[in-house]
Write an enzyme that holds these catalytic residues in place. Structure first.
Site, PDB file in Angstrom:
ATOM      1  N   TRP A  43     -15.140  -1.087 -20.940  1.00  0.00           N
ATOM      2  CA  TRP A  43     -15.851  -1.942 -19.988  1.00  0.00           C
ATOM      3  C   TRP A  43     -17.025  -1.130 -19.433  1.00  0.00           C
ATOM      4  O   TRP A  43     -16.853   0.041 -19.067  1.00  0.00           O
ATOM      5  CB  TRP A  43     -14.964  -2.397 -18.818  1.00  0.00           C
TER       6      TRP A  43
ATOM      7  N   GLU B 210     -14.394  -5.606 -22.952  1.00  0.00           N
ATOM      8  CA  GLU B 210     -14.157  -6.465 -21.782  1.00  0.00           C
ATOM      9  C   GLU B 210     -15.463  -7.056 -21.256  1.00  0.00           C
ATOM     10  O   GLU B 210     -16.380  -6.327 -20.873  1.00  0.00           O
ATOM     11  CB  GLU B 210     -13.479  -5.640 -20.671  1.00  0.00           C
TER      12      GLU B 210
ATOM     13  N   LYS C 129     -17.785  -9.625 -18.625  1.00  0.00           N
ATOM     14  CA  LYS C 129     -17.828  -9.868 -17.184  1.00  0.00           C
ATOM     15  C   LYS C 129     -18.985 -10.801 -16.849  1.00  0.00           C
ATOM     16  O   LYS C 129     -19.996 -10.819 -17.556  1.00  0.00           O
ATOM     17  CB  LYS C 129     -17.987  -8.520 -16.462  1.00  0.00           C
TER      18      LYS C 129
ATOM     19  N   ASP D  74     -10.431 -10.562 -18.458  1.00  0.00           N
ATOM     20  CA  ASP D  74     -10.030 -10.229 -17.089  1.00  0.00           C
ATOM     21  C   ASP D  74     -10.117 -11.516 -16.275  1.00  0.00           C
ATOM     22  O   ASP D  74     -11.159 -12.185 -16.278  1.00  0.00           O
ATOM     23  CB  ASP D  74     -10.974  -9.139 -16.543  1.00  0.00           C
TER      24      ASP D  74
ATOM     25  N   HIS E 195     -13.226 -12.313 -14.171  1.00  0.00           N
ATOM     26  CA  HIS E 195     -14.551 -12.103 -14.752  1.00  0.00           C
ATOM     27  C   HIS E 195     -15.246 -13.368 -15.231  1.00  0.00           C
ATOM     28  O   HIS E 195     -16.089 -13.333 -16.128  1.00  0.00           O
ATOM     29  CB  HIS E 195     -14.461 -11.103 -15.906  1.00  0.00           C
TER      30      HIS E 195
ATOM     31  N   HIS F 114      -6.474  -8.527 -18.627  1.00  0.00           N
ATOM     32  CA  HIS F 114      -6.476  -7.853 -17.332  1.00  0.00           C
ATOM     33  C   HIS F 114      -6.036  -8.900 -16.328  1.00  0.00           C
ATOM     34  O   HIS F 114      -6.834  -9.727 -15.890  1.00  0.00           O
ATOM     35  CB  HIS F 114      -7.867  -7.312 -16.991  1.00  0.00           C
TER      36      HIS F 114
ATOM     37  N   ASP G   7     -14.899 -11.600  -7.815  1.00  0.00           N
ATOM     38  CA  ASP G   7     -14.035 -10.710  -8.606  1.00  0.00           C
ATOM     39  C   ASP G   7     -13.473  -9.624  -7.696  1.00  0.00           C
ATOM     40  O   ASP G   7     -13.774  -8.447  -7.839  1.00  0.00           O
ATOM     41  CB  ASP G   7     -14.877 -10.104  -9.738  1.00  0.00           C
TER      42      ASP G   7
ATOM     43  N   ASP H 233     -10.401  -8.497  -7.177  1.00  0.00           N
ATOM     44  CA  ASP H 233      -9.279  -7.673  -7.628  1.00  0.00           C
ATOM     45  C   ASP H 233      -8.157  -7.581  -6.603  1.00  0.00           C
ATOM     46  O   ASP H 233      -7.659  -6.495  -6.297  1.00  0.00           O
ATOM     47  CB  ASP H 233      -9.767  -6.278  -8.046  1.00  0.00           C
TER      48      ASP H 233
ATOM     49  N   ASP I 211      -5.073  -5.449 -13.476  1.00  0.00           N
ATOM     50  CA  ASP I 211      -6.310  -4.862 -12.954  1.00  0.00           C
ATOM     51  C   ASP I 211      -6.577  -5.372 -11.550  1.00  0.00           C
ATOM     52  O   ASP I 211      -7.167  -6.431 -11.373  1.00  0.00           O
ATOM     53  CB  ASP I 211      -7.486  -5.184 -13.894  1.00  0.00           C
TER      54      ASP I 211
HETATM   55  C1  RNT Z   1     -14.400  -4.120 -13.780  1.00  0.00           C
HETATM   56  C2  RNT Z   1     -13.402  -4.287 -14.854  1.00  0.00           C
HETATM   57  C3  RNT Z   1     -12.686  -3.043 -15.287  1.00  0.00           C
HETATM   58  C4  RNT Z   1     -12.299  -2.152 -14.130  1.00  0.00           C
HETATM   59  C5  RNT Z   1     -11.452  -0.972 -14.509  1.00  0.00           C
HETATM   60  C6  RNT Z   1     -11.345   0.035 -13.423  1.00  0.00           C
HETATM   61  O1  RNT Z   1     -14.844  -5.308 -13.279  1.00  0.00           O
HETATM   62  O2  RNT Z   1     -12.469  -5.267 -14.498  1.00  0.00           O
HETATM   63  O3  RNT Z   1     -11.598  -3.378 -16.064  1.00  0.00           O
HETATM   64  O4  RNT Z   1     -11.654  -2.875 -13.132  1.00  0.00           O
HETATM   65  O5  RNT Z   1     -11.930  -0.423 -15.680  1.00  0.00           O
HETATM   66 ZN    ZN Z   2     -10.781  -5.539 -15.827  1.00  0.00          ZN
END
Ligand code: RNT
Ligand code: ZN
Length: 423
Positions: free
Chosen positions: A191, A230, A232, A263, A266, A290, A298, A300, A330
């Site tokens: 990523w 990955e 986003k 993810d 994302h 993720h 986003d 998290d 994640d």
């Molecule tokens: C960032 C991505 C990625 C990170 C990690 C720490 O938006 O989701 O996966 O969260 O690599």
């Molecule tokens: Zn991620």
């Protein structure tokens, strides 16, 4: 193993009834629990220290991601992080994995990112082996001076690109070492944060450069390593343009046959992973998830039992995709106890997976095949009320992990013994 608690017999009684209720619908709860026990979740090391790592703890997090909060007890050393992870694994039923980032290397001296080698992670391999854990890996293309202007693998400067290409290749070699040493393939996920805060004049150039850089990164196949990319939608400071968008990586993964990482945070806020999985699986060999929870952005947040989470797990089970899916987490919440964050988030992911495994698939499909969409809807609603929690609690009991709020007793004990002593 946890001691027998006075309520254990209630868990057992409830399970006996639940088992019969599910059997009446043609669902074998024992078979569901066997399948659940066979699905590892890759716990992300970075929940333990707010994505800080050990390369240069004085450096703040960059790359448009953010951990907010200052709950005491953050892990400051490799040993502290391992102790915290062990505390979390003790609260999670089943055998799982650990997902490491390159900045979590174990080295007394500072190693340039493009010179990291398997030896810098040898103690992680030993620890993983002792604990029966598989390892996954990630190059860290952020929190670094050469990422400070917001570009890495797509950087206009060939020298900067080359640095990150070397870092990613070094990371894949470390991943391959993990896979070979532990006898279970390592997913190495790329990523990058690359993007612009404001409207770009050239959207194509960076994407061409990223494609070429990735081809250089993945040029050599490495035994024991699985490559994932990955995508986003946006990050903080890359609101207008992200080089590695969904379309970019969908095309890349399909044409190069790498794994695709989805993810949950994302995509556009009303967009979910649910409807993507069955499409993506037609074109890529395997999937990395993720599992995360975005709140308005986003953000998290710790994974909880949301409709989104349930629907994602349902798709994996209904589509028969579990054997081609690597489930990673994640999220990074620094405002609550970090060990509890791991435990709560992972347990929720597992609970949602169990609910999906308890679905009467034949019955539902039968209604659909017969065009009885009314019965399909009625049954899907009824399933939400069936005693899946009794099956879950029995699973926890059998696996020797705390049931219900007993998780918090263990978390509080660990906080008192280990975490409060960290300044
Ligand atoms: C960032 C991505 C990625 C990170 C990690 C720490 O938006 O989701 O996966 O969260 O690599
Ligand atoms: Zn991620």
């Amino acid at each position: 193993m946890s001691d027998r608690s006075p309520t254990d017999h209630l868990v057992e009684q409830a399970y006996t009834i639940a088992k019969e209720r599910y059997a009446a619908l043609g669902v074998d709860t024992e078979a569901a629990l066997d399948r659940l026990a066979g699905v590892p979740i890759s716990l992300h090391c970075w929940q333990g220290d707010d994505v800080g790592g050990f390369e240069d703890p004085s450096r703040g997090l960059s790359g448009g991601i953010m951990a907010t909060g200052n709950y005491p007890g953050k892990a400051r050393t490799v040993d502290e992080l391992r102790a915290d992870l062990n505390a979390a694994y003790r609260l999670i039923p089943g055998q799982h994995r650990l997902n490491l980032h390159a900045i979590y290397l174990d080295s007394a001296v500072k190693i340039p990112r493009n010179e990291i080698r398997p030896e810098h992670f040898a103690s992680w391999v030993d620890w993983a082996r002792q604990n029966g854990l598989g390892l996954d890996f990630n190059p860290t293309c952020f929190s670094h001076p050469l990422a400070d202007d917001g570009f890495t693998l797509s950087h206009p400067d060939a020298g900067v690109r080359q640095f990150w290409i070397e870092h990613c290749i070094a990371s894949r070699e470390i991943g391959a070492g993990f896979g070979q040493a532990l006898g279970t393939p390592c997913v190495t996920n790329v990523w990058i944060p690359d993007g612009y805060k404001d409207t770009p004049a050239d959207r194509l150039g960076p994407r061409q450069r990223l494609m070429e850089s990735l081809d250089a990164v993945f040029a050599q196949k490495l035994e024991g390593n699985l490559d994932a990319v990955e995508c986003k939608l946006f990050g903080i400071g890359s609101e207008s343009y992200v080089v590695g968008s969904h379309e970019f990586y969908m095309g890349y993964a399909a044409s190069r046959q790498t794994l695709l990482c989805l993810d949950a945070g994302h995509f556009h806020p009303t967009e979910t992973l649910t409807d993507k999985i069955s499409s993506v699986m037609l074109y890529v060999p395997e999937l990395l998830l993720h599992v995360s929870r975005g709140v308005r952005w986003d953000s998290d947040h710790v994974v909880t039992m949301t409709d989104d989470l349930q629907a994602t797990m349902q798709e994996l089970v209904r589509g028969g995709f579990l054997s081609r899916t690597h489930i990673g987490l994640d999220f990074f919440d620094a405002s609550i106890n970090r060990v509890a964050a791991w435990a709560i988030g992972t347990r929720s992911a597992l609970k949602a997976l169990l609910m999906a495994l308890l679905e009467p698939a034949d019955l539902l499909r039968g209604y659909e095949r017969d065009g009885n969409l009314t019965a399909r809807l009625a049954l899907l609603e009824e399933l939400k009320n069936l005693p899946h929690s009794a099956v879950w609690e029995m699973y926890c009991l059998r696996q020797g992990v705390p049931v219900g709020m007993a998780v918090m007793d263990a978390v509080s004990d660990y906080e008192r013994i280990a975490l409060v002593h960290r300044s």
